[in-house]
Enzyme design. Sequence first.
Site, mmCIF file in Angstrom:
data_model
loop_
_atom_site.group_PDB
_atom_site.id
_atom_site.type_symbol
_atom_site.label_atom_id
_atom_site.label_comp_id
_atom_site.label_asym_id
_atom_site.label_seq_id
_atom_site.Cartn_x
_atom_site.Cartn_y
_atom_site.Cartn_z
ATOM 1 N N SER A 154 0.856 -1.179 0.000
ATOM 2 C CA SER A 154 0.000 0.000 0.000
ATOM 3 C C SER A 154 0.891 1.228 0.000
ATOM 4 O O SER A 154 1.980 1.211 0.584
ATOM 5 C CB SER A 154 -0.908 0.021 1.234
ATOM 6 O OG SER A 154 -1.576 1.267 1.343
ATOM 7 N N TYR A 167 -2.230 -0.921 10.014
ATOM 8 C CA TYR A 167 -2.262 -1.355 8.608
ATOM 9 C C TYR A 167 -1.031 -0.846 7.866
ATOM 10 O O TYR A 167 -0.365 -1.595 7.143
ATOM 11 C CB TYR A 167 -3.544 -0.855 7.942
ATOM 12 C CG TYR A 167 -3.644 -1.170 6.477
ATOM 13 C CD1 TYR A 167 -4.096 -2.419 6.036
ATOM 14 C CD2 TYR A 167 -3.308 -0.225 5.514
ATOM 15 C CE1 TYR A 167 -4.192 -2.711 4.690
ATOM 16 C CE2 TYR A 167 -3.397 -0.508 4.156
ATOM 17 C CZ TYR A 167 -3.845 -1.752 3.754
ATOM 18 O OH TYR A 167 -3.935 -2.037 2.404
#
Length: 275
Positions: A154, A167
């Site tokens: 990401s 995350y």
Amino acid sequence: MTPGMTTRPLHDKVAIITGAGGGIGAATAQVMAARGAIVVLADVHLDGARRAAEDVRQAGGRAEAVYVDLADEESIRELVGQTMQRHGRLDVLHNNAADQSPELGPRDRDVETMETAVWDRIMQVNLRGTMLCCHYALPHMVKQGSGSIINTGSNLGLQGQLIQCAYSASKAAILQLTRSIATSHGRRGIRCNMVSPGLVLSPAARQNLPPRLLEIVASETLTPQLGEPLDIAYAAAYLASDEARYVTGQNLVVDGGTSSHVPGFAQFSEMFATS
């Protein structure tokens, strides 16, 4: 056609794709199958994986759905074992799954306010689950003398953000895992790369993310549109194929240029347009 290029660069390759019940994983299964791969769609939500596998078959591809829980080591071992038993080889592993459930996401904020249980769950699924998939896949790839691992990262693993601390940290760690595997196994014929998306307009994102958040991200994106699952799937399929045989240990950022500029792009654009 360019020498060495083919319209089916994944012909007869066996690919496991985790988190394949929807979004990026389902799109990647479609693209890899269209390019000739036999795709194993693995997901904790088996019904979703079955629907996605049926979509692949309806399009003329070869696909099967398998249950996997990335929080359970034995489940991961069985996924790889079943694939080897049915197909006799494993050429591609796309570690795409992550815990981004609507129940967990809002609790993943900053370090001060985040519950320890949230951190532990995200690390267990995202980081430990990815590591274990590699752990069980690598011996088979080593025996074959070839293989391609693609980890989904990401752009939040490359930058700081106000939210999603756990995350983001898990994706940053997966980047280093990617480099470590590329280094330790490259001479044995295994490549390991990472694709780092920005915000992707999957069905879940459209349903769960606030419209204002989408507007903010769109304002910082350099392309005219936000990404779709297929945008990430095409990148993963390239890295899976022999067309990328000289590419390993790399992180391909596919985020519409969001992470390529300093913060304030949208505000500066507005100022310059009116000056």
